[in-house]
Write a protein that holds these residues in place. Structure first.
Motif, short mmCIF file in Angstrom:
data_model
loop_
_atom_site.label_atom_id
_atom_site.label_comp_id
_atom_site.label_asym_id
_atom_site.label_seq_id
_atom_site.Cartn_x
_atom_site.Cartn_y
_atom_site.Cartn_z
N SER A 187 6.57 10.53 0.01
CA SER A 187 5.61 9.44 -0.19
C SER A 187 4.74 9.72 -1.41
O SER A 187 4.43 8.81 -2.20
CB SER A 187 4.74 9.28 1.06
N SER A 188 4.35 10.99 -1.58
CA SER A 188 3.57 11.33 -2.76
C SER A 188 4.38 11.14 -4.03
O SER A 188 3.89 10.61 -5.04
CB SER A 188 3.08 12.78 -2.66
N ARG A 189 5.64 11.54 -3.96
CA ARG A 189 6.51 11.37 -5.12
C ARG A 189 6.73 9.89 -5.43
O ARG A 189 6.79 9.49 -6.61
CB ARG A 189 7.85 12.05 -4.83
N ILE A 190 6.86 9.07 -4.40
CA ILE A 190 7.05 7.63 -4.61
C ILE A 190 5.84 7.04 -5.34
O ILE A 190 5.97 6.21 -6.24
CB ILE A 190 7.30 6.92 -3.26
N SER A 216 8.64 16.85 4.37
CA SER A 216 9.44 16.23 3.32
C SER A 216 9.06 14.76 3.14
O SER A 216 9.03 14.24 2.02
CB SER A 216 10.93 16.35 3.67
N TYR A 217 8.77 14.08 4.26
CA TYR A 217 8.34 12.68 4.17
C TYR A 217 7.04 12.57 3.40
O TYR A 217 6.88 11.69 2.54
CB TYR A 217 8.18 12.09 5.57
N GLU A 243 0.83 -1.19 0.00
CA GLU A 243 0.00 0.00 0.00
C GLU A 243 0.87 1.25 0.00
O GLU A 243 2.02 1.21 0.44
CB GLU A 243 -0.91 0.01 1.23
N PRO A 244 0.35 2.38 -0.46
CA PRO A 244 1.11 3.64 -0.43
C PRO A 244 1.41 4.06 1.00
O PRO A 244 0.67 3.74 1.93
CB PRO A 244 0.17 4.64 -1.13
N LEU A 245 2.52 4.79 1.16
CA LEU A 245 2.89 5.28 2.49
C LEU A 245 1.86 6.30 2.96
O LEU A 245 1.49 7.21 2.21
CB LEU A 245 4.27 5.91 2.45
N PRO A 246 1.38 6.18 4.20
CA PRO A 246 0.36 7.13 4.68
C PRO A 246 0.96 8.50 4.97
O PRO A 246 2.15 8.63 5.28
CB PRO A 246 -0.16 6.45 5.96
#
Length: 629
Positions: free
Chosen positions: A384-387, A379-380, A360-363
């Protein structure tokens, strides 16, 4: 060989013990590294804060101890000065009195007269009594003639322990004007008494002839009382020593006339008129103060036990300990609170990452502050959005790559049957002596063989050029005298690997849309140049060219994704968009096509690809074309 083996095994126990120690140290390091950031920061900050506090407390205690010692020494020296003033006044008074008696007419007449005179004796006794009446420190005054006449004193003497200095040094008074005795016993009608005697020779005033001696006895008890009244630190006391460091007066437990070394051995000598020195060590350590009376060369010595004035520091020590303890407690509470404020967001971030599912995507984490930790969480969240975006892009690119490869493989339709058929046609054309058909069929066979190429993606640049040459051969038979083809390839580029089937679509595009639509013959030129960046490849034609509006539209279409541009993607073949997409998928965004064109002047399509390390591949077994120069 045996000696080497024995030496090798001789050190095995030592090396094993060292390894065990290293393992233990490694375990300690792992335990330390395994602790949480909160524990590490708390321990480090508390240690860096408490150590200075402890040093501050120790410094304060040491400073207070030094100040107390200096205060005790200063107060002790002031006490010695006060006692010195009293004793100096007394000594000066006694010496002046002795000088007065030496020159007194009654004393001179009595000592110079040959016979005793009762009236003179009575007069002198009354005079001596009046002279010593108001001075409690004068025990007795004695006028002693050299003749057989009896001595005169205002207190009759029953006995005395005094031994005159002339008994041991007969010439003493020839060199010295006076003499101070040690403490001795004297008996009068009042009983025994310890005294100190000042003795002076008496000489006649007319002939300067020795006629007698005067002795002024000082009451040692009065001097001792003044000495004991001197206020030093609790447990300290003052002593009076003569010029030979014998005790004149002091505490009751110290006997007079005994040397100081009898009670304090190895004390050392007193240097200078005044000063300090330490005696003993540990709990028995003492501070010794001394001051010399220059008029009689006596010494006032004060002894202060170090424990006594150090005991004054107990209050300050307790106060410092309480202050340091309160400060330490406050520091610990403040550090724990501060560390929690810092590490709680980090702990939340850690828990998010630990509990996140790889499927699942990072929350996203809520941001509660704008400090460095808050910026880290921001930044995290961005990361996560960039990932997620990159994951989607990678999936899309993989899909496009597979689609492009599938398009490249669509021509693989029964290749063996196709090769055999083309070979049969080539053989029949040769049998019928039709060279054009034979050449065209041979070029087509090589062209298809390279296109299929067993599914390989990369080939040497020379092999790619041979593929283009096969295509040009076919088109030159189809369109005779319509165009000419030129290739300029660096020698070092011929063996470099590149993605296959890139140049032929570009040459086809230049021929169909540029050369065949113009009047008269045209030219197509391929240039491959190498430098430190990579291979710079361009396909140039002098055909019809592209208008500015059409060129801008074409550039925008190349930048769009295939699924967003069904018009170009649906044409099939190896069009410009297909080549551009394959370059971007395999080499990155910087490797896409660049189109430069002017209407009626021709078009240049170029791209740059990096070098790829790998086997050079197989080159078709055909003679190198003269055009590849």
């Amino acid at each position: 060989m045996s000696s080497n083996i024995s030496n090798e095994y001789r050190f095995t126990p030592l090396s094993a013990s060292r390894k065990l120690k290293r393992l233990k140290r490694g375990d300690h390091v792992k335990k330390w590294l395994g602790k949480s950031l909160k524990h590490k920061l708390s321990l480090l900050i508390i240690m860096t804060t408490l150590v200075p506090l402890l040093f501050l407390g120790l410094f304060s205690y040491t400073t207070a101890e030094g100040l107390a010692e200096e205060k005790a020494k200063s107060a002790g020296m002031n006490t010695l000065r006060q006692v010195e003033v009293y004793l100096s006044t007394m000594v000066k008074d006694v010496e002046n009195m002795s000088l007065f008696l030496i020159g007194h007419n009654g004393v001179q007449n009595y000592l110079k007269s040959p016979e005793s005179d009762l009236i003179q004796q009575t007069t002198i006794i009354n005079f001596l009594t009046n002279l010593a009446f108001s001075k409690d420190y004068i025990a007795n005054i004695i006028i002693e003639p050299l003749s057989s006449k009896p001595p005169i004193s205002f207190k009759s003497i029953a006995g005395s322990d005094l031994m005159d200095i002339t008994a041991t040094i007969p010439e003493y008074y020839e060199l010295h004007p006076k003499w101070w005795s040690d403490v001795h016993q004297q008996w009068t009608f009042e009983g025994p008494r310890k005294v100190i005697t000042l003795a002076r020779p008496i000489r006649s005033t007319d002939k300067y002839k020795l006629v007698g001696k005067v002795q002024i006895n000082l009451d040692q008890a009065v001097i001792a009382h003044q000495i004991r009244q001197a206020a030093l630190e609790k447990g300290g006391f003052v002593m009076l020593l003569d010029e030979k460091d014998r005790i004149i007066a002091g505490p009751d437990n110290l006997d007079a006339n005994l040397p100081l070394s009898a009670y304090y051995p190895n004390m050392g000598s007193f240097k200078g008129e005044s000063g300090f020195l330490d005696y003993g060590s540990g709990a028995d350590k003492k501070t010794v103060l001394y001051k010399t009376m220059s008029s009689v060369n006596w010494k006032l010595v004060g002894i202060i036990p170090t424990q006594e004035y150090r005991s004054q520091n107990h209050y300050f020590i307790n106060l410092t300990a309480v202050a340091v303890s309160v400060a330490m407690l406050f520091v610990i509470i403040f550090v724990v609170f501060l560390i929690q404020k810092i590490t709680n967001p980090l702990s939340a971030l850690t828990n998010f990452l630990k509990n996140a599912s790889p499927e699942e995507p990072l929350p996203a984490i809520p941001v509660k502050s704008i400090d460095e930790v808050g910026q880290l969480i921001v930044s995290y969240n961005r990361l996560s959005s960039r990932i997620v975006k990159l994951t989607d892009e990678v999936k899309r690119n993989e899909s496009l790559k597979k689609e492009a490869d599938m398009q490249a493989l669509q021509l693989q339709i029964n290749p063996h049957f196709l090769y055999n058929t083309l070979s049969s046609i080539h053989w029949l054309a040769l049998m019928n002596r039709d060279s054009k058909i034979a050449e065209m069929v041979g070029s087509l066979s090589d062209f298809l063989r390279f296109s299929l190429n067993n599914g390989q993606e990369y080939c040497p640049a020379l092999q790619e050029m041979m593929h283009v040459q096969n295509y040009v051969s076919i088109q030159s038979i189809r369109y005779p005298d319509k165009f000419s083809f030129h290739a300029q390839v660096d020698a070092e580029a011929q063996g470099k690997l590149m993605l296959k089937l890139l140049l032929q679509p570009l040459v086809e595009n230049a021929m169909l849309h540029g050369i065949l639509k113009r009047e008269g013959p045209g030219e197509i030129t391929i240039t491959i140049r190498c430098d430190g960046v990579g291979m710079h490849i361009s396909v140039t034609d002098n055909g019809l060219g592209i208008s500015a509006e059409r060129l801008e539209w074409l550039r925008k279409q190349l930048m769009e994704a295939p699924e967003e541009n069904p018009k170009l993607a649906g044409k099939g073949g190896y069009g410009l968009h297909n080549v551009h997409s394959r370059l971007v998928l395999h080499y990155g965004c910087d490797a896409g096509l660049h189109i430069e064109s002017m209407e009626h002047r021709g078009t240049t399509i170029s791209f740059t690809i990096p070098y790829i390390e790998g086997p050079a591949g197989l080159v078709p077994a055909r003679a190198e074309d003269p055009a590849l120069t």
